[in-house]
Design an enzyme around this catalytic site. Sequence first.
Site, mmCIF file in Angstrom:
data_model
loop_
_atom_site.group_PDB
_atom_site.id
_atom_site.type_symbol
_atom_site.label_atom_id
_atom_site.label_comp_id
_atom_site.label_asym_id
_atom_site.label_seq_id
_atom_site.Cartn_x
_atom_site.Cartn_y
_atom_site.Cartn_z
ATOM 1 N N ARG A 50 45.130 -48.107 -39.332
ATOM 2 C CA ARG A 50 46.210 -48.658 -40.084
ATOM 3 C C ARG A 50 46.371 -50.081 -39.435
ATOM 4 O O ARG A 50 46.965 -50.971 -39.844
ATOM 5 C CB ARG A 50 47.113 -47.748 -39.398
ATOM 6 C CG ARG A 50 48.643 -48.859 -39.147
ATOM 7 C CD ARG A 50 49.872 -47.454 -40.022
ATOM 8 N NE ARG A 50 49.705 -46.011 -38.474
ATOM 9 C CZ ARG A 50 49.350 -46.386 -37.624
ATOM 10 N NH1 ARG A 50 49.980 -47.396 -36.764
ATOM 11 N NH2 ARG A 50 49.726 -45.333 -36.746
ATOM 12 N N TYR A 103 60.901 -60.433 -60.606
ATOM 13 C CA TYR A 103 60.583 -59.194 -61.129
ATOM 14 C C TYR A 103 61.671 -57.900 -60.664
ATOM 15 O O TYR A 103 62.011 -58.750 -60.275
ATOM 16 C CB TYR A 103 59.178 -59.310 -60.041
ATOM 17 C CG TYR A 103 58.475 -57.676 -60.402
ATOM 18 C CD1 TYR A 103 58.450 -57.011 -62.079
ATOM 19 C CD2 TYR A 103 58.189 -56.542 -59.333
ATOM 20 C CE1 TYR A 103 58.252 -56.052 -61.930
ATOM 21 C CE2 TYR A 103 57.992 -55.511 -59.596
ATOM 22 C CZ TYR A 103 58.283 -55.290 -61.037
ATOM 23 O OH TYR A 103 57.866 -53.382 -60.721
ATOM 24 N N ASP A 176 56.712 -66.268 -54.420
ATOM 25 C CA ASP A 176 55.755 -65.308 -54.646
ATOM 26 C C ASP A 176 54.674 -65.976 -56.059
ATOM 27 O O ASP A 176 55.523 -66.111 -57.165
ATOM 28 C CB ASP A 176 56.971 -63.843 -55.153
ATOM 29 C CG ASP A 176 55.740 -63.096 -56.337
ATOM 30 O OD1 ASP A 176 54.926 -62.928 -56.493
ATOM 31 O OD2 ASP A 176 56.470 -61.612 -56.635
ATOM 32 N N LYS A 201 46.979 -57.875 -60.071
ATOM 33 C CA LYS A 201 47.523 -58.503 -61.300
ATOM 34 C C LYS A 201 46.240 -59.639 -61.224
ATOM 35 O O LYS A 201 45.237 -59.057 -60.579
ATOM 36 C CB LYS A 201 49.040 -59.272 -61.287
ATOM 37 C CG LYS A 201 50.325 -58.622 -61.126
ATOM 38 C CD LYS A 201 50.083 -56.988 -61.888
ATOM 39 C CE LYS A 201 51.680 -56.448 -61.720
ATOM 40 N NZ LYS A 201 52.361 -56.234 -60.087
#
Length: 386
Positions: A50, A103, A176, A201
């Site tokens: 992690r 978004y 973004d 994406k």
Amino acid sequence: MGFDTQAIHAGEEPDFTGHPSGDVVVPVHLASTFARRDVDEPTGGFEYSRSGNPTRFALEKKLAAIENARYGLAFSSGLAAETTLCLSLLKAGDHVVAFDDLYGGTRRLFTRVFQESYGIHFSYVDARDPENVKAAIRRETKLVWLESPTNPLLRLCDIREIAGIAHDAGALVVVDNTFASPYFQQPIALGADVVVHSTTKYINGHSDSIGGALITSDEELFRNLRFHQNTAGAILSPFDSFLVARGIKTLAVRMERHERNALAVAGFLSAHRNVTAVYYPGLPSHPQHTLARKQMTGFSGMLSFELKGGKAEAKRFLRNLHLFALAESLGGVESLIEHPATMTHASVPQEERRNVGVSDALIRVSVGIENADDLIADLDQALGTL
Ligand code: PLP
């Protein structure tokens, strides 16, 4: 070094991983924990996956390199990256100015979680005019949150000018960069403090991994973000890290083709009698084409358009397509198409959608890298059924 060279080599130098076989591709390190010889000497700096994993670490180096920045962090989704960013930088009473055409999931996160449960305030403005950002800034404003181009209306904002306004007011700027991809736009060079990606994406590019990234060149900011990444735990898995790193190697060639196909599709749609508007920053008719040329090096593969008619016509058109998959998401090699009002932006209340300009006749297209003639033929036959 050129973008295309960095995309292939950064983070994957054979001797960098310390792997004895000298792999030219970073291996998928599945171990959840790493043995050490002495209590105070983690092997190669790795303790527990992690906190840090060699495959993820290689990807994080590559992500930083392609944004021409110093630090990258990889998350389990774009929204996990956004959540971690908000947890790192905001507390109750703080204020954020955000582009109004974001978004839908980002807006839902802001409104339903950080506003309703954590007492953080958001003002949504039309950031196409930097003066609107300036007017919305308050003493409590900690962040200015931008998307450019926006999802789904392909609106742009002047990142450099807005960064100047935000920094004068002591606020940080988040961009973004999912729609443009780092191949066509590098917000840190334009003054942004943090870049956000949904790596789901273009960056991964093959519609087979959900992931996100935060990228910055500010060391203190990076330490804070990394602390929260480890503490909140929304890290990208080793296998997904491998997939995303693999995807990045072809980002430059994919983006060139996405753009070429999108220009052809946008040109075709603009001339069609059943189309009333086309939104694509690469078209000289786009109201912000000049800004696009100034701050981007290309126009990417996303566009949207309005059909003659409303929801019924939109549904009929979408049902009649054969090549374009009717699906959310974007940026993969295959062409995708969707109806924002009922799909990606359904979580935005209808009135807010209307205010921003997301109509029932709006269709969003992620133009893939297939043969452009085949894509146009499919659109043509489906438009002909209206
Ligand atoms: N930002 C933009 C511009 C997006 O389009 C999306 C998803 O569609 C996200 C962020 C969220 O990313 P993810 O779906 O990987 O959580």
